[in-house]
Design an enzyme around this catalytic site. Structure first.
Site, PDB file in Angstrom:
ATOM      1  N   PHE A 134     -29.909 -86.465 -42.905  1.00 37.50           N
ATOM      2  CA  PHE A 134     -30.944 -85.490 -42.553  1.00 37.50           C
ATOM      3  C   PHE A 134     -31.641 -85.043 -43.835  1.00 37.50           C
ATOM      4  O   PHE A 134     -30.979 -84.725 -44.830  1.00 37.50           O
ATOM      5  CB  PHE A 134     -30.306 -84.297 -41.837  1.00 37.50           C
ATOM      6  N   ASP A 204     -21.519 -83.115 -42.722  1.00 41.85           N
ATOM      7  CA  ASP A 204     -22.481 -82.315 -41.968  1.00 41.85           C
ATOM      8  C   ASP A 204     -22.232 -82.589 -40.490  1.00 41.85           C
ATOM      9  O   ASP A 204     -22.454 -83.704 -40.006  1.00 41.85           O
ATOM     10  CB  ASP A 204     -23.918 -82.695 -42.360  1.00 41.85           C
ATOM     11  N   TYR A 229     -26.899 -73.662 -33.442  1.00 44.22           N
ATOM     12  CA  TYR A 229     -27.951 -73.539 -32.426  1.00 44.22           C
ATOM     13  C   TYR A 229     -28.148 -74.790 -31.574  1.00 44.22           C
ATOM     14  O   TYR A 229     -29.009 -74.807 -30.697  1.00 44.22           O
ATOM     15  CB  TYR A 229     -29.286 -73.149 -33.064  1.00 44.22           C
ATOM     16  N   LYS A 230     -27.354 -75.824 -31.791  1.00 44.71           N
ATOM     17  CA  LYS A 230     -27.492 -77.023 -30.966  1.00 44.71           C
ATOM     18  C   LYS A 230     -26.523 -76.936 -29.786  1.00 44.71           C
ATOM     19  O   LYS A 230     -26.726 -76.158 -28.865  1.00 44.71           O
ATOM     20  CB  LYS A 230     -27.267 -78.275 -31.824  1.00 44.71           C
ATOM     21  N   ARG A 378     -36.112 -89.031 -28.688  1.00 44.73           N
ATOM     22  CA  ARG A 378     -34.692 -88.693 -28.552  1.00 44.73           C
ATOM     23  C   ARG A 378     -34.447 -87.937 -27.241  1.00 44.73           C
ATOM     24  O   ARG A 378     -35.226 -87.062 -26.867  1.00 44.73           O
ATOM     25  CB  ARG A 378     -34.230 -87.818 -29.718  1.00 44.73           C
TER      26      ARG A 378
END
Length: 419
Positions: A134, A204, A229-230, A378
């Site tokens: 990322f 991560d 938050y996912k 996605r």
């Protein structure tokens, strides 16, 4: 994947209803606030809203802050929230409660742990990373490189990772599940390879936590970070978490030596003394409103069997893939994710030259996925609230948008800031 349920799926809508009726996770859907007519396949970017969150935040605002005022740091347990939330999160990632704290952002925690890892391996200069990490992970690592003369970031392709470990690698910063492709590392094997040459690994877990079973201690992981938050449904910009294995805690020094990481913050001494254990990795004052939203999300996970979550997410993603490829073939869209379901996380990635427009057309039809440059669509599968009938609808909508070329309209070509 060896799954008798998948073997029997005939892609019949009525069968989807049967699967939902017998789903052991079905009861959790009612705990979320989901808009009518929307099929939400973007939980790998922002999780859905738990119904309990609004009342939880309202209580914090009106009672704990409004009535309790500053007393609530003690009476409502505000000051202990980083450790309390860390304790709730620890079982989800396979860690001990005293190895996890919640606070700051993923980027800030990456910086703290990267510097700490370098200090734990004096004489070594390399931060090893994959070029597909990322981007913020790479940005942070290069920031550390600039601040620490002699330190260098080494980027390699995924296939070159194993050979890149040598005795100059202080730490490897790796994304456990690739944010674009959903490809998943074998955490235990990679960590063992790093340890062969004396390197540390900083994982991560942003696209892993709440999506796949994690066993940090069983894998002998050194350090980890992740966002809230996912799949944890902590809300936009929710606090992040960090993990440091017990064996490293006594020697871990972090660079942002601020007051909440002090051994006795309310002594207000001008001399910094790090707190014992993982608390020393904290920095600023806990953000209580956002912490309370994340705690509401974490409370939903108490009692959830993550192995059931994994089993359902694989079934959902395989169902989606089968419908798309059965009706479109493999020429209209290209699967970017690993075809082997055991090698991927909880989302699927497809390439299409007009992917952005396709995703916008789907959103107009109530199916929300997302897009990543240059051509990646996605679709995420969050098993606590996504049903089999939802996946049927989403996959069918994708097929219809592509076959009808609904996406080919000027309004879908206008790029928004957030894609």
């Amino acid at each position: 994947m060896d799954d008798p349920v998948l073997e029997e799926i005939q892609m019949d809508p009525a069968q989807m209803e049967t699967l939902d009726a017998t789903d052991p996770l079905a009861k959790y859907r009612q705990a979320f606030s989901l808009p009518e007519g929307v099929t939400y396949c973007d939980g790998m970017s922002l999780g859905a809203l738990p119904k309990s969150t609004a009342s939880r935040i309202a209580k914090v605002v009106t009672q704990e802050w409004g009535d309790g005022l500053i007393r609530s740091w003690n009476s409502a347990g505000w000051i202990q929230s980083p450790q309390r939330l860390g304790g709730k999160l620890a079982p989800i990632i396979g860690a001990n409660e005293d190895e996890v704290v919640v606070g700051d952002s993923t980027s800030v925690n990456l910086f703290k742990l990267l510097v700490a890892a370098i200090r734990l391996r004096p004489g070594r200069q390399t931060i090893l990373m994959e070029s597909s990490n990322f981007p913020t992970d790479i940005y942070v690592a290069r920031g550390v490189e600039r601040l620490h003369p002699g330190t260098k970031v080494k980027l390699v392709g995924a296939g070159d990772l194993d050979a890149a470990f040598d005795e100059d690698v202080a730490v490897a910063l790796l994304t456990h599940i690739d944010y674009k492709t959903s490809e998943m590392h074998d955490m235990k094997a990679v960590t063992a390879r790093a340890h062969q040459v004396g390197s540390l690994v900083l994982w991560d877990l942003s696209h892993s936590t709440g999506a796949v079973p994690l066993h940090l201690n069983e894998s002998k992981a050194d350090m980890a970070v992740g966002c809230g938050y996912k799949y944890l449904n902590g809300g936009p910009g929710a606090p992040a978490f960090l993990f440091v294995a017990r064996r490293h805690l006594h020697a871990t020094e972090q660079p942002i030596t601020a007051w909440i990481g002090h051994d006795k913050p309310f002594d207000f001494s001008i001399d910094y003394v790090p707190a014992a254990g993982v608390t020393r990795l904290l920095s600023g004052t806990p953000t209580i409103l956002s912490m309370s939203a994340l705690e509401s999300g974490l409370d939903l996970w108490s009692g959830v069997d993550v192995s059931q979550v994994r089993k359902k997410s694989l079934r959902l993603s395989e169902l989606f893939l089968r419908i798309v490829e059965h009706r479109l073939g493999t020429s209209e869209v290209k699967l970017l994710s690993p075809r082997d379901p055991n090698r991927r996380g909880s989302h699927l990635a497809f390439q299409h030259p007009r992917g952005y427009e396709v995703v916008q057309a789907l959103i107009d039809q109530g199916v929300i996925g997302d897009f990543r440059d240059p051509d990646v669509m996605r679709f995420g599968f969050a098993p606590l609230y996504l049903r089999y009938v939802d996946v049927w609808r989403a996959a069918t909508a994708l097929v219809e948008v592509l076959q009808s070329r609904t996406w080919d309209q000027p309004r879908y070509r206008q790029r928004a800031v957030v894609t």
